[in-house]
Design a protein around this motif. Sequence first.
Motif, PDB file in Angstrom:
ATOM      1  N   ILE A   1      36.777  41.594  34.567  1.00 16.11           N
ATOM      2  CA  ILE A   1      36.981  40.335  35.023  1.00 16.11           C
ATOM      3  C   ILE A   1      37.007  39.313  33.853  1.00 16.11           C
ATOM      4  O   ILE A   1      36.330  39.479  33.045  1.00 16.11           O
TER       5      ILE A   1
ATOM      6  N   GLU B   1      40.703  31.413  43.314  1.00 16.22           N
ATOM      7  CA  GLU B   1      39.572  30.494  42.570  1.00 16.22           C
ATOM      8  C   GLU B   1      38.643  31.444  41.879  1.00 16.22           C
ATOM      9  O   GLU B   1      37.713  31.019  41.012  1.00 16.22           O
ATOM     10  N   ALA B   2      38.431  32.647  42.386  1.00 17.37           N
ATOM     11  CA  ALA B   2      37.130  33.492  41.680  1.00 17.37           C
ATOM     12  C   ALA B   2      37.637  35.155  42.236  1.00 17.37           C
ATOM     13  O   ALA B   2      38.012  35.359  43.284  1.00 17.37           O
ATOM     14  N   VAL B   3      37.258  35.848  41.177  1.00 15.52           N
ATOM     15  CA  VAL B   3      37.485  37.282  41.267  1.00 15.52           C
ATOM     16  C   VAL B   3      36.215  37.783  41.168  1.00 15.52           C
ATOM     17  O   VAL B   3      35.342  37.560  40.277  1.00 15.52           O
ATOM     18  N   SER B   4      35.618  38.876  42.083  1.00 19.15           N
ATOM     19  CA  SER B   4      34.389  39.475  41.729  1.00 19.15           C
ATOM     20  C   SER B   4      34.484  40.975  42.319  1.00 19.15           C
ATOM     21  O   SER B   4      35.255  41.367  42.865  1.00 19.15           O
ATOM     22  N   LEU B   5      33.068  41.664  41.789  1.00 19.05           N
ATOM     23  CA  LEU B   5      33.157  42.960  42.314  1.00 19.05           C
ATOM     24  C   LEU B   5      32.634  43.156  43.846  1.00 19.05           C
ATOM     25  O   LEU B   5      31.947  42.347  43.970  1.00 19.05           O
TER      26      LEU B   5
ATOM     27  N   ARG C   1      39.287  47.598  44.603  1.00 18.58           N
ATOM     28  CA  ARG C   1      38.284  47.510  43.251  1.00 18.58           C
ATOM     29  C   ARG C   1      37.637  46.120  43.007  1.00 18.58           C
ATOM     30  O   ARG C   1      36.681  45.987  42.485  1.00 18.58           O
ATOM     31  N   LEU C   2      38.482  45.152  43.339  1.00 16.25           N
ATOM     32  CA  LEU C   2      38.026  43.803  43.214  1.00 16.25           C
ATOM     33  C   LEU C   2      38.323  42.910  44.343  1.00 16.25           C
ATOM     34  O   LEU C   2      39.072  43.492  45.244  1.00 16.25           O
ATOM     35  N   ARG C   3      37.415  41.952  44.545  1.00 14.55           N
ATOM     36  CA  ARG C   3      37.999  40.898  45.688  1.00 14.55           C
ATOM     37  C   ARG C   3      38.045  39.520  45.079  1.00 14.55           C
ATOM     38  O   ARG C   3      37.740  39.095  44.148  1.00 14.55           O
ATOM     39  N   ALA C   4      39.140  38.908  45.891  1.00  8.38           N
ATOM     40  CA  ALA C   4      39.355  37.613  45.277  1.00  8.38           C
ATOM     41  C   ALA C   4      39.201  36.529  46.499  1.00  8.38           C
ATOM     42  O   ALA C   4      39.353  36.557  47.420  1.00  8.38           O
ATOM     43  N   ASP C   5      38.731  35.315  45.908  1.00 11.67           N
ATOM     44  CA  ASP C   5      38.512  34.295  46.709  1.00 11.67           C
ATOM     45  C   ASP C   5      39.986  33.431  46.646  1.00 11.67           C
ATOM     46  O   ASP C   5      39.999  32.981  45.559  1.00 11.67           O
TER      47      ASP C   5
END
Lengths: 270, 306
Positions: free
Chosen positions: A19, A234-238, B118-122
């Motif tokens: 990220i 706005e945000a990327v997360s695992l 594998r990732l998630r996005a808001d």
Amino acid sequence: MRIGVCIKQVPDTDSHLRIADSGRGVDDSNLNWVISSCDLCALEEALLLAEAEVARGAERPELVVFSLGPARVEEALRKALALGVDRALHLVDEALQGGDAIADGRALAAALAGERCDLVLTGAQSDDLGQAATPAVIAAILSCPYAWLVMAVELDSRSKSLRIVRELEGGMNEVLGLELPALLAIQAGINRPRFASLRGTLQARKKPLRREDCSGLGVDPGLVGAAGAGIEIEAVSLPPAGAGGVVIDGASAEAAAGELIAHLEREAVL
Amino acid sequence: MPAVWLVEDTRGGPGTQEVRACGRALGGNCRVALLEEERLGPYAPGLYAEALHALIAQGDGEDPERPIVVLLPHTYQSAEYAPRLAVRLGAAYIASVSGASLDDDGGLRFRRSIFQARLRADVRPKKRTVVATVQVGAFGGAGPAPSPHDVFEVGRPADIEEHQEREILGREAASGGGVDLASAERIVTAGRGVGGPDEVSVAADLAAALDAELGASRPVVDNGWLPREHQVGSSGHIVTPNLYVALGVSGSIQHLMGMSGSRIIVAINKDPEAPIFSVAHYGIVADLHDVAPALTRLLKARRQSA
Ligand SMILES: Cc1cc2nc3c(=O)[nH]c(=O)nc-3n(C[C@H](O)[C@H](O)[C@H](O)COP(=O)(O)OP(=O)(O)OC[C@H]3O[C@@H](n4cnc5c(N)ncnc54)[C@H](O)[C@@H]3O)c2cc1C
Ligand SMILES: Nc1ncnc2c1ncn2[C@@H]1O[C@H](COP(=O)(O)O)[C@@H](O)[C@H]1O
């Protein structure tokens, strides 16, 4: 007859994703870039359609490949040329960066309209953003027949029509007839993409590759790229790690296998 | 609070519950746009997008400040035309959302998977109108439908008659039968991580030692390593065995849709961040070429000693 193919360059699915410090995307400094998997199938399908036309004595359709992205995308376009596509169009402009399916679809539609393609092939879904929407946006703007998840294509260039197979849920397909000009979003598995030959790679260096920016495409910079996108990440997360699953130490294969069998015996599934 | 449209069909098809749950998460102030084939005619993407556009744009003038959210299930049919509806409405488009929320200040947030889960996005929409498809199987169990339901039947647009988009010529099964995955008690699935056509035997050997059927992820089938009838997932078999062993499967949404109902899920994958581990009851982070043969050996020995 002209066939356009849209390809997107994406990080190799085996890349380790980190990220970015901004928290809004993926750190792209150390990635291996490739053509998205469905798009390779779209390229292969265009090559097969051209070969089929030649085999039945018709004129070979011209194949043109399109990609929107920064300078690195040129490598993906050269690869398409090496596979046998005739020429390439690179949509490259600072103002084209950071778009979503609608913004990118708008720019690609302008480029495709400029080249007057009779048939456009894209992938069904990109391996990175996976919006499964860019081709539908292009078809909406070009106002042409569209099908998603295409698993077989037969072209009849005389009657300017297509007979296609489209995938449905649960192992069923539907067979459809479409009039040209049309846009088809190709699903993985329709064919097995070929590899480029050395001869193809050498020839690709001499094939035409044109760059177009917003003014060349005739698109308003405010309607494409980040400015034209309808969404903002706005945000990327695992994703959260295992919800209560048991993690077995894999350092020793034999020990891990033994431990798993003991668990499965306790669960009464063996 | 946004005005929320739930797009439903009379059959209550796949994703209806998820779409309603998503509507509830956005305040529950929902209207239903009901699609009926008898009224609209056979499905075609342009027709359905235009018909919904006509209905939704009608109510647009009520309160020009109020956000509008249109929710559809992410099925092979509605995901085909939903982006076109967004273009027609001048809306933002957000594909296959698995979460949605409303801030205190009325701002909308959606969550979706990227990079094959594998990732998630808001994601935040920048437009007043949003069209979103909702991931089937992603909003948890069914709950009470938002009420009261204002149901609007979607009519056929007057000017669409001439527009021949597609002719439906028939339907066919995607593959021959022969593999009984749906009623299998145990399944061992080969993912792309097995590495190649010759390495599928690692999974086949383990399946034999477990008396299990052999499954495959889509790329394994697409590459021709196993026939299509082995495929597990949204475009293959939906399976619910007692034991599901995934070898070198990353755990994409489409794969999980086919197997997450299995009683015990075992995943062997060398990537500790692989999304398959989020549904696995037992996970081993290792090279499958080390662990799977070891398992096969131990299971064979166990059987001989029994
Ligand atoms: C409309 C649509 C429908 C789809 N339907 C389906 C479907 O029905 N079924 C389906 O499966 N997919 C389906 N897909 C495809 C899906 O999106 C994924 O591409 C696919 O599931 C990925 O398969 P995979 O996990 O085998 O491969 P990958 O995602 O490439 O994962 C391979 C995994 O193997 C691991 N690995 C590699 N080497 C090793 C090793 N030596 N030891 C241990 N682990 C290793 C890697 O860490 C990785 O996690 C569909 C896609 C679309 C767009
Ligand atoms: N930047 C791009 N350049 C060229 N084609 C693209 C681009 N983005 C998406 N596409 C095409 O649209 C398909 C679907 O992408 P997506 O809507 O992101 O899932 C891809 O498989 C490509 O064929």
